[in-house]
Design an enzyme around this catalytic site. Structure first.
Site: not given
Ligand code: FCB
Length: 466
Positions: A168, A374
């Protein structure tokens, strides 16, 4: 409780994700030096409750037990990140064998349990010394990333299943350097855009470095691609806001990385902020490296409109209020808050957005497989008298989002896996320990781990699909 029809293509990888600073603790052990998150979290007022990652989930000392929990759940992969200041204290010069050994043992432990390692080289813990010399706004930080990447690739070698350069970079650049709600907490739009470019450059240099060590490695990058809809699809103004957000949020990264160019509208939109002279000859060729996989992080969707200058306005799309806008130059944006279930982060629960994102991204980049690196949710968990955590909302979130991934695959998207965020409750950046994303509860007083209902549901889905 589970839907046995949720079956996925053969080889689809079910796993869970974490990040070094969020779980490891042991911040001064075995030669690790401070990262920008150590400095930031130890600066009063920066993190909710003034929490910090000094101990976190104590994973550095409990790594084998945590892998045992992954095995108990039947995880097929585990996405973790490597702390640069553990492996190369200060971010330049000598490497630290003890730091390298930790990740090497983690990888061995995973492989011994048939869990595929997915390693991220940078999940936000920049060595503080590099920030002191300008951080990501400084080109030298990108150059420093290459030898670090090379060394990690050389040591972990072909034991790693997927290599991810950055997690990210949108957050690193805009939350770190524009809105300032993340480390290093700076608030300058021009620095943020320079950071965008230097993160892209670091990505390209790292891919080259990994490939030089490991020609057949699977290499990738992970983005939090934004799904943003216009409040009024018939309004030119709203459509224009969405276009500008898409340029900053998605195309500023995918443009150079996948197509070898920054979008012209991005350069034009931000002309009052920067002239982009930090892009030097040859940079775009360096950034534009063939990738084997694109990691996609997804949590929510947002709705944007052009602010009329009068009505109540929401500048925060869920990352924490700040006087400074993360969306550099989009001074007239208003994020509309539609009704609907929200997580403890305030993020709208919208599984259809995940299907849309995967289908759209896969269609736009044929031949590039995707992985959900994620997805998950924070809710206010309670521990019942019998010690169980009946996190029904998270159970629903996981189930509906897995269904959304399945729907995307059925609609033609090439999606190779799902890494649930997160394996453990952990240090949720500016929100400290207040927000819990784990499918495994961590009692921060005792470090005791408890499988929540969502962990049991996930284990059932994995078993049923296998
Ligand atoms: C993302 C991050 C991760 C975590 C989630 C909830 O932006 O990559 O580390 O904090 O959000």
């Amino acid at each position: 409780m589970t839907d046995p029809n949720l079956t996925f293509p053969k080889g689809f990888l079910f796993g869970a994700a974490t990040a070094s600073y969020q779980i490891e603790g042991a911040v001064t052990e075995d030669g690790r030096t401070p990262s920008i998150w150590d400095t930031f979290s130890h600066t009063p007022g920066r993190v909710l409750g003034d929490d910090n990652g000094d101990v976190a989930a104590d994973h550095y000392h409990r790594m084998r037990d945590d892998v045992a929990l992954m095995t108990q759940l039947g995880l097929q992969s585990y996405r973790f990140s490597i702390a640069w200041p553990r492996v190369q204290p200060g971010g330049s010069g000598a490497f630290n064998q003890k730091g390298i050994d930790f990740y090497s043992s983690l990888v061995d432990e995973l492989l011994d349990h048939d869990i595929r390692p997915i390693a991220t080289l940078y999940h936000w813990d920049l060595p503080q010394e590099l920030e002191d010399r300008g951080g990501w706004a400084n080109r030298a930080t990108a150059q420093a990333f290459a030898p670090y990447a090379a060394r990690v690739a050389e040591t972990l070698g072909d034991r790693v299943h997927v290599w991810t350069t950055l997690n990210e970079p949108w957050c690193s650049a805009y939350l770190g350097y524009a809105s300032g709600v993340h480390a290093p907490g700076r608030t300058d739009g021009a620095d943020a855009l320079a950071a965008v470019h230097h993160l892209n450059l670091a990505h390209g240099l790292a891919i080259q470095a990994i490939r030089a060590e490991l020609p057949s490695a699977t290499v990738s990058v992970t983005h939090n691609l934004h799904v943003i809809h216009p409040a009024d699809p018939a309004s030119e103004d709203d459509l224009d806001i969405v276009r500008r957000l898409d340029a900053l949020g998605n195309r500023a990264f995918l443009g150079p990385e996948l197509d070898g160019a920054y979008p012209e509208d991005l350069i034009a939109d931000t002309a009052a902020v920067t002239d982009w002279s930090f892009v030097r000859d040859g940079d775009l060729e360096t950034i534009h490296q063939p990738l084997d996989l694109l990691g996609v992080n997804y949590y929510t969707t947002s709705i944007a409109r052009r602010w009329d200058g009068v009505s109540e306005r929401h500048l925060d799309d869920g990352h924490q209020e700040s006087e400074h806008l993360a969306w550099v130059g989009v001074d007239d944006v208003d994020f509309v808050r539609p009704p609907g279930l929200r997580t403890a982060m305030g993020w709208l629960v919208d599984p259809a957005g995940l299907t849309e994102l995967l289908v759209r991204t896969s269609a736009a980049h044929p031949g590039l497989p995707l992985m959900v690196t994620e997805n998950g949710a924070a809710f206010e968990d309670t521990v019942d008298a019998d010690g169980q955590v009946r996190d029904d909302l998270r159970v629903d979130y996981v189930r509906t989002h897995l269904q959304a991934v399945k729907d995307a695959i059925d609609a033609g998207a090439d999606v190779r896996g799902y890494q649930l965020w997160s394996l453990l409750d952990n240090f949720e950046w500016a929100w400290g320990y207040e927000r819990r994303f784990g499918i495994i509860r961590v009692d921060y007083d005792t470090q005791e781990r408890t499988l929540k209902d969502s962990a049991k549901l996930y284990a059932q889905v994995i078993r049923a699909s296998a």
